[in-house]
Scaffold this active site. Structure first.
Site, PDB file in Angstrom:
ATOM      1  N   CYS A 121       0.831  -1.206   0.000  1.00 57.76           N
ATOM      2  CA  CYS A 121       0.000   0.000   0.000  1.00 57.76           C
ATOM      3  C   CYS A 121       0.866   1.258   0.000  1.00 57.76           C
ATOM      4  CB  CYS A 121      -0.928   0.000   1.207  1.00 57.76           C
ATOM      5  SG  CYS A 121      -1.894   1.513   1.355  1.00 57.76           S
ATOM      6  N   ASN A 181     -13.792   8.531  -2.205  1.00 54.27           N
ATOM      7  CA  ASN A 181     -14.236   7.590  -3.230  1.00 54.27           C
ATOM      8  C   ASN A 181     -14.198   6.176  -2.659  1.00 54.27           C
ATOM      9  OD1 ASN A 181     -14.409   9.653  -5.240  1.00 54.27           O
ATOM     10  ND2 ASN A 181     -12.185   9.588  -5.408  1.00 54.27           N
ATOM     11  N   GLY A 197     -13.954   5.765  -8.509  1.00 52.68           N
ATOM     12  CA  GLY A 197     -12.667   6.396  -8.770  1.00 52.68           C
ATOM     13  C   GLY A 197     -11.622   6.163  -7.698  1.00 52.68           C
ATOM     14  N   HIS A 204      -6.798   2.329   0.282  1.00 52.35           N
ATOM     15  CA  HIS A 204      -6.543   2.763   1.660  1.00 52.35           C
ATOM     16  C   HIS A 204      -7.449   3.967   1.848  1.00 52.35           C
ATOM     17  CE1 HIS A 204      -3.485   3.361   5.072  1.00 52.35           C
ATOM     18  NE2 HIS A 204      -4.364   4.358   5.223  1.00 52.35           N
ATOM     19  N   HIS A 239      -9.080   7.296   2.308  1.00 55.15           N
ATOM     20  CA  HIS A 239      -8.481   8.628   2.318  1.00 55.15           C
ATOM     21  C   HIS A 239      -9.530   9.660   1.960  1.00 55.15           C
ATOM     22  CE1 HIS A 239      -7.877   6.993  -1.760  1.00 55.15           C
ATOM     23  NE2 HIS A 239      -7.881   8.240  -2.218  1.00 55.15           N
TER      24      HIS A 239
END
Length: 113
Positions: free
Chosen positions: A5, A86, A92, A97, A99
């Site tokens: 990640c 999103n 999208g 992770h 955010h």
């Protein structure tokens, strides 16, 4: 931390970023490809893929993350800002992770999706 990640690596400072805010649990940094004059990403340091993975055990923590989003937004964009999250590929989400995008620094339009 999820080994592959990119946001986990940024939060652990394995990848450089322009830090806007950091505490033991939350990390905020400037987006490297901004879509507004001010474009900040706020992430939990704990790896959570998306809002769809929030559980009763971490619901209060996500509330703390959103509180920090509001503090950073008010400080960095006193004239107003937009918060975007999103969830999933169709929406999208390109990094798995959770955010939150803080967008500001100009009057933002609201166009059709």
């Amino acid at each position: 931390m999820a080994d592959s990640c990119i946001f986990c690596k940024i939060a652990q400072k394995q990848i450089p970023s322009t830090i806007v805010y950091e505490d033991d649990e939350i990390f905020a940094f400037k987006d490297i490809n901004p879509i507004a004059p001010i474009h900040i990403l706020v992430i939990p340091k704990q790896h959570i893929a998306s809002l769809n993975e929030i559980t009763e055990e971490n619901e209060a923590f996500i509330g703390k993350v959103l509180y920090k989003v509001s503090l950073i937004g008010k400080k960095e964009c006193p004239e107003g800002y937009r918060v975007v999250n999103n969830i999933g590929e169709d929406a999208g989400q390109t990094v798995k992770h959770i955010h939150f995008h803080i967008l500001g620094g100009k009057k933002l339009a609201w166009d059709k999706l």
